[in-house]
Design a protein around this motif. Structure first.
Motif, short mmCIF file in Angstrom:
data_model
loop_
_atom_site.label_atom_id
_atom_site.label_comp_id
_atom_site.label_asym_id
_atom_site.label_seq_id
_atom_site.Cartn_x
_atom_site.Cartn_y
_atom_site.Cartn_z
N GLN A 231 20.39 -33.29 22.95
CA GLN A 231 21.76 -33.08 22.48
C GLN A 231 22.17 -34.19 21.52
O GLN A 231 22.91 -33.95 20.55
CB GLN A 231 22.73 -33.04 23.67
CG GLN A 231 24.17 -32.69 23.28
CD GLN A 231 24.28 -31.28 22.70
OE1 GLN A 231 23.75 -30.34 23.25
NE2 GLN A 231 24.99 -31.14 21.58
N GLU A 232 21.67 -35.39 21.76
CA GLU A 232 21.99 -36.51 20.87
C GLU A 232 21.48 -36.23 19.45
O GLU A 232 22.18 -36.54 18.46
CB GLU A 232 21.37 -37.80 21.40
CG GLU A 232 22.02 -38.37 22.65
CD GLU A 232 21.70 -37.56 23.91
OE1 GLU A 232 22.47 -37.68 24.89
OE2 GLU A 232 20.69 -36.83 23.91
N GLN A 262 20.88 -24.70 10.18
CA GLN A 262 21.11 -24.35 11.58
C GLN A 262 20.53 -25.48 12.44
O GLN A 262 19.35 -25.80 12.31
CB GLN A 262 20.43 -23.03 11.94
CG GLN A 262 20.95 -21.84 11.18
CD GLN A 262 20.26 -20.57 11.62
OE1 GLN A 262 20.27 -20.20 12.79
NE2 GLN A 262 19.63 -19.87 10.68
N ILE A 263 21.37 -26.08 13.26
CA ILE A 263 20.94 -27.20 14.11
C ILE A 263 20.72 -26.63 15.50
O ILE A 263 21.69 -26.26 16.19
CB ILE A 263 21.99 -28.33 14.12
CG1 ILE A 263 22.45 -28.66 12.69
CG2 ILE A 263 21.41 -29.55 14.82
CD1 ILE A 263 21.33 -29.09 11.74
N VAL A 264 19.48 -26.51 15.91
CA VAL A 264 19.15 -25.77 17.13
C VAL A 264 18.25 -26.60 18.05
O VAL A 264 17.40 -27.36 17.58
CB VAL A 264 18.46 -24.44 16.79
CG1 VAL A 264 19.38 -23.54 15.97
CG2 VAL A 264 17.16 -24.65 16.05
N PRO A 265 18.42 -26.43 19.36
CA PRO A 265 17.50 -27.11 20.29
C PRO A 265 16.14 -26.44 20.27
O PRO A 265 16.04 -25.22 20.31
CB PRO A 265 18.19 -26.96 21.64
CG PRO A 265 19.10 -25.80 21.50
CD PRO A 265 19.49 -25.73 20.05
N ASP A 294 25.53 -26.41 22.40
CA ASP A 294 25.56 -27.28 23.58
C ASP A 294 24.31 -26.98 24.40
O ASP A 294 24.22 -25.94 25.07
CB ASP A 294 26.83 -27.00 24.39
CG ASP A 294 26.99 -27.91 25.60
OD1 ASP A 294 25.95 -28.32 26.18
OD2 ASP A 294 28.13 -28.19 25.98
N LEU A 295 23.32 -27.86 24.33
CA LEU A 295 22.04 -27.64 24.99
C LEU A 295 22.21 -27.47 26.50
O LEU A 295 21.61 -26.58 27.11
CB LEU A 295 21.08 -28.80 24.69
CG LEU A 295 19.72 -28.76 25.39
CD1 LEU A 295 18.98 -27.46 25.12
CD2 LEU A 295 18.87 -29.97 24.97
#
Length: 304
Positions: A231-232, A262-265, A294-295
């Motif tokens: 998440q950081e 796109q910022i994805v886990p 939110d992971l």
């Protein structure tokens, strides 16, 4: 060789043709295949196919999500054919050119130019743009496919500033080749970027300015997915890149240059590839309610 840990993945937005386009590209390029297809139900566009595929060993993703965005040449993909790696590189370039040109539109004819013995720019039948080039065998080796950013209109002249910005944001990055416009190449301004390439997270990109008349600019049809382990890391990229609050949605953002990310886990990719239909539905519904992902919440709804 397949990049299993590719950090940045191009994402292509289609109306309904994502699967058909991925099948086409996999037939055009060797070492290429579709790796996964997921159908997302009850999205704002109805049912949407999410297609993961690899071209020449590099990962792509595509979605069929309605006629909201159209491809244009502001983002294209340079395909390098290297005679030092393949003796029949020129013949293979010709074969790919013929396949990509069929039903498409030639933007720059395949011919000999100052930059290469053989080069051409084509928009394929799905609207995606490709630059095919026979690379200099004496130069530094480049990967088979390199995303290329064209800065036009009010963004023209800002390619170098953009490159420096991305180099400051991404790790494992470096500036490589820069070729500037010389004097007397109007309408292009002397000193702006004729061509440049650079690396972000050990992946190659290219950029150039063009002051010619163009009726297009960056849009969400092509975005870049940045895979994050924590998440950081998601928070970091979101804070650094997002410059248009109203464009923030479902992990998407737009930066100061108008480019979409796109910022994805990374874990979400694993979740979706092995999930049940019920898990996919729960995760998708959670994503639709988020701006920045939110992971922890996604992990929770996946396990429920």
């Amino acid at each position: 060789m397949i990049r299993t840990n590719q950090h940045i993945v191009p994402h292509l937005w289609y109306d309904k043709e994502a699967k058909k386009a991925a099948e086409f590209y996999a037939s055009v390029f060797p070492d290429s295949r579709i790796t996964n297809i997921i159908t997302l139900h009850d999205t704002p566009s109805g049912d949407a196919d999410l297609v993961s595929f690899e071209l020449l060993g590099q990962k792509f993703m595509a979605i069929s999500a309605g006629p909201f965005f159209k491809f244009n040449p502001s983002i294209s993909f340079i395909v390098n054919f290297d005679p030092a790696q393949e003796k029949d590189a020129s013949e293979k370039l010709n074969e790919v050119w013929i396949k990509l040109s069929e039903g498409g539109k030639v933007l720059i004819p395949l011919d000999k130019y100052l930059i290469s013995e053989k080069y051409g720019w084509v928009q394929d039948k799905f609207g995606l743009s490709w630059q095919l080039i026979l690379t200099n065998p004496e130069g530094e080796r480049r990967p088979p496919i390199v995303p290329s950013l064209l800065f036009v209109g009010d963004k023209c002249g800002k390619a170098e500033e953009a490159i420096n910005f991305y180099l400051s944001v991404f790790k494992n990055s470096k500036k490589c080749q820069i070729v500037r416009y010389p004097h007397n190449m109007e309408p292009n301004r002397e000193g702006t970027i004729m061509f440049s390439d650079f690396m972000l997270e050990n992946q190659w990109f290219a950029a150039m300015d063009s002051a010619e008349e163009h009726e297009f600019n960056f849009n969400e049809a092509i975005s870049f997915m940045v895979y994050c382990d924590t998440q950081e890391e998601i928070d970091y990229y979101w804070e650094k890149l997002s410059a248009v609050p109203e464009a923030e949605q479902c992990g998407w953002l737009r930066d100061m240059n108008g480019l979409s990310w796109q910022i994805v886990p990374r874990e979400m990719d694993k979740m979706m590839s092995s999930a049940t239909p019920e898990q996919i539905a729960r995760v998708n519904m959670a994503i639709l309610k988020m701006k920045k992902l939110d992971l922890g919440e996604l992990q929770k709804v996946y396990k429920d």
